[in-house]
Design a protein around this motif. Sequence first.
Motif, short mmCIF file in Angstrom:
data_model
loop_
_atom_site.label_atom_id
_atom_site.label_comp_id
_atom_site.label_asym_id
_atom_site.label_seq_id
_atom_site.Cartn_x
_atom_site.Cartn_y
_atom_site.Cartn_z
N LEU A 188 -92.12 15.80 -47.72
CA LEU A 188 -92.79 15.75 -49.02
C LEU A 188 -93.81 16.88 -49.16
O LEU A 188 -93.93 17.50 -50.22
CB LEU A 188 -93.48 14.39 -49.20
N PHE A 189 -94.54 17.14 -48.08
CA PHE A 189 -95.49 18.24 -48.10
C PHE A 189 -94.77 19.58 -48.27
O PHE A 189 -95.22 20.45 -49.04
CB PHE A 189 -96.30 18.24 -46.80
N ALA A 190 -93.65 19.74 -47.57
CA ALA A 190 -92.87 20.97 -47.72
C ALA A 190 -92.33 21.11 -49.14
O ALA A 190 -92.27 22.22 -49.69
CB ALA A 190 -91.73 20.98 -46.71
N LEU A 191 -91.94 20.00 -49.75
CA LEU A 191 -91.45 20.04 -51.14
C LEU A 191 -92.56 20.46 -52.09
O LEU A 191 -92.33 21.23 -53.05
CB LEU A 191 -90.90 18.67 -51.53
N MET A 192 -93.80 19.98 -51.86
CA MET A 192 -94.93 20.40 -52.68
C MET A 192 -95.13 21.90 -52.59
O MET A 192 -95.35 22.58 -53.60
CB MET A 192 -96.19 19.67 -52.23
N LEU A 193 -95.06 22.44 -51.37
CA LEU A 193 -95.22 23.89 -51.19
C LEU A 193 -94.09 24.65 -51.88
O LEU A 193 -94.32 25.72 -52.46
CB LEU A 193 -95.26 24.23 -49.70
N LYS A 194 -92.88 24.10 -51.81
CA LYS A 194 -91.75 24.74 -52.47
C LYS A 194 -91.97 24.83 -53.97
O LYS A 194 -91.68 25.86 -54.60
CB LYS A 194 -90.47 23.95 -52.16
N LEU A 195 -92.50 23.75 -54.57
CA LEU A 195 -92.74 23.74 -56.02
C LEU A 195 -93.91 24.66 -56.39
O LEU A 195 -93.86 25.36 -57.42
CB LEU A 195 -93.02 22.31 -56.48
N HIS A 207 -90.94 26.56 -45.84
CA HIS A 207 -92.08 25.70 -46.14
C HIS A 207 -92.19 24.55 -45.14
O HIS A 207 -93.30 24.10 -44.81
CB HIS A 207 -91.97 25.15 -47.56
N LEU A 208 -91.04 24.08 -44.65
CA LEU A 208 -91.06 23.00 -43.67
C LEU A 208 -91.68 23.47 -42.35
O LEU A 208 -92.38 22.69 -41.68
CB LEU A 208 -89.64 22.48 -43.43
N ILE A 209 -91.46 24.71 -41.98
CA ILE A 209 -92.09 25.28 -40.78
C ILE A 209 -93.61 25.27 -40.95
O ILE A 209 -94.36 24.93 -40.03
CB ILE A 209 -91.57 26.69 -40.52
N VAL A 210 -94.07 25.64 -42.14
CA VAL A 210 -95.51 25.60 -42.44
C VAL A 210 -96.04 24.17 -42.30
O VAL A 210 -97.11 23.94 -41.73
CB VAL A 210 -95.78 26.15 -43.85
N ALA A 211 -95.29 23.20 -42.83
CA ALA A 211 -95.72 21.80 -42.75
C ALA A 211 -95.81 21.34 -41.30
O ALA A 211 -96.77 20.66 -40.92
CB ALA A 211 -94.74 20.92 -43.53
N LEU A 212 -94.86 21.71 -40.48
CA LEU A 212 -94.87 21.29 -39.07
C LEU A 212 -96.06 21.88 -38.33
O LEU A 212 -96.76 21.18 -37.59
CB LEU A 212 -93.56 21.70 -38.40
N HIS A 213 -96.30 23.18 -38.52
CA HIS A 213 -97.41 23.81 -37.82
C HIS A 213 -98.76 23.32 -38.32
O HIS A 213 -99.68 23.08 -37.52
CB HIS A 213 -97.31 25.34 -37.96
N SER A 214 -98.91 23.15 -39.61
CA SER A 214 -100.20 22.71 -40.15
C SER A 214 -100.50 21.27 -39.76
O SER A 214 -101.65 20.94 -39.42
CB SER A 214 -100.22 22.87 -41.68
N HIS A 215 -99.49 20.40 -39.75
CA HIS A 215 -99.72 19.02 -39.33
C HIS A 215 -100.01 18.93 -37.83
O HIS A 215 -100.81 18.09 -37.41
CB HIS A 215 -98.52 18.15 -39.70
N SER A 216 -99.35 19.77 -37.05
CA SER A 216 -99.65 19.80 -35.61
C SER A 216 -101.10 20.21 -35.38
O SER A 216 -101.81 19.61 -34.56
CB SER A 216 -98.71 20.77 -34.90
N LEU A 275 -106.63 29.66 -53.74
CA LEU A 275 -107.60 28.56 -53.81
C LEU A 275 -107.13 27.49 -54.79
O LEU A 275 -107.25 26.29 -54.50
CB LEU A 275 -108.96 29.11 -54.23
N LEU A 276 -106.60 27.89 -55.94
CA LEU A 276 -106.11 26.93 -56.92
C LEU A 276 -104.97 26.09 -56.34
O LEU A 276 -104.97 24.86 -56.44
CB LEU A 276 -105.66 27.66 -58.18
N LYS A 277 -104.02 26.76 -55.72
CA LYS A 277 -102.88 26.04 -55.14
C LYS A 277 -103.30 25.20 -53.94
O LYS A 277 -102.75 24.12 -53.70
CB LYS A 277 -101.79 27.04 -54.74
N TYR A 278 -104.28 25.68 -53.21
CA TYR A 278 -104.79 24.92 -52.07
C TYR A 278 -105.45 23.62 -52.54
O TYR A 278 -105.21 22.54 -51.97
CB TYR A 278 -105.79 25.77 -51.30
N VAL A 279 -106.26 23.70 -53.60
CA VAL A 279 -106.92 22.51 -54.14
C VAL A 279 -105.89 21.52 -54.66
O VAL A 279 -105.99 20.30 -54.43
CB VAL A 279 -107.93 22.89 -55.23
N LEU A 280 -104.87 22.01 -55.36
CA LEU A 280 -103.81 21.13 -55.86
C LEU A 280 -103.08 20.46 -54.70
O LEU A 280 -102.80 19.25 -54.74
CB LEU A 280 -102.84 21.93 -56.72
N THR A 281 -102.76 21.24 -53.69
CA THR A 281 -102.03 20.71 -52.54
C THR A 281 -102.83 19.61 -51.85
O THR A 281 -102.32 18.52 -51.57
CB THR A 281 -101.71 21.82 -51.53
#
Length: 304
Positions: A188-195, A207-216, A275-281
């Motif tokens: 779901l987090f990767a899908l948010m980044l994709k959108l 985006h899924l690689i980003v999700a895995l590394h950031s959650h780790s 920053l805008l996308k980060y706050v939304l995420t």
Amino acid sequence: MPEQGCCDNCAQPLQGAFCHHCGQEKKSYIRNLSGVLTEFFGEFSNWDSRLWRTLLPLWFWPGYLSKRYLNGHRVPYVPPLRLYLFTSVLTFLLFSSLFSNSVVINQPQDAQSVAQQQQVMAEVKQQLVEQGVWQEDHELELFRLPFLTLAQQQAYNEKMQQLANQPKLAINKFFSLAPQMMLLFLPLFALMLKLLYWHSGRFYMEHLIVALHSHSFILHMLAAIVLLQLAADHSSWTLLTTICNKLVWLLLCWIPLYLFLFQKIYYQQGCAKTLLKYVLTITIYNSMVLFGFISLLVLSVLWA
């Protein structure tokens, strides 16, 4: 029988250690015990070196591992999915152990103390009734959860009464379900980044690689915060307590800064847009996680 220079599986002539036709390695697994032990410790040493080459960039260099992985530099580092699963299992085992051991079961009290507690609870209940939070249904008093039906609410209240003297059951159930829930949130987090980065031209897997590394990274930092806070609470040295508390605040500040820098470095966009996308995420994802953990708390009680 195939020749010595041929693949044992498909008998194709070999041009190296692996068959170019089926991919099987030219290697015999039937050997003496010393050979097995030598290979085991060799693999363990290699994995250990990969782990440390992975952890230091994961902690201090936002986006570095994801960019290296997608650019083809994969052998020196622990794969993202394996890193996350290994981190998730160890982290939630740690949390389960610490929180279970910290639970204090109420001891029997004298009649005066019980009467005082009942009086306080009656006053709190009266305030909740006036606010419409506490409802009475005939003889059953319900602390209403709006997303539960009446039958589920009754089952929840009964479970809460049963677990009052055994809270560790619910805690263990919660931490056994939490890794599964977090694993569901990754796509779901990767899908948010994709959108959010729809026009970046990146595939969903990137985006899924980003999700895995950031959650780790987040799980590593949370584990460090819990251990530092535990050391600060149980230390008799004032200096050590002060150092641990300062490190806790430093890590709490480093987590959001790291995640912002991760998006900025990885997606290569301007500070304002990032920053805008980060706050939304963060806003959307934290709302999802909050709802998920509240639901998980209820399920932990019902299934304990």
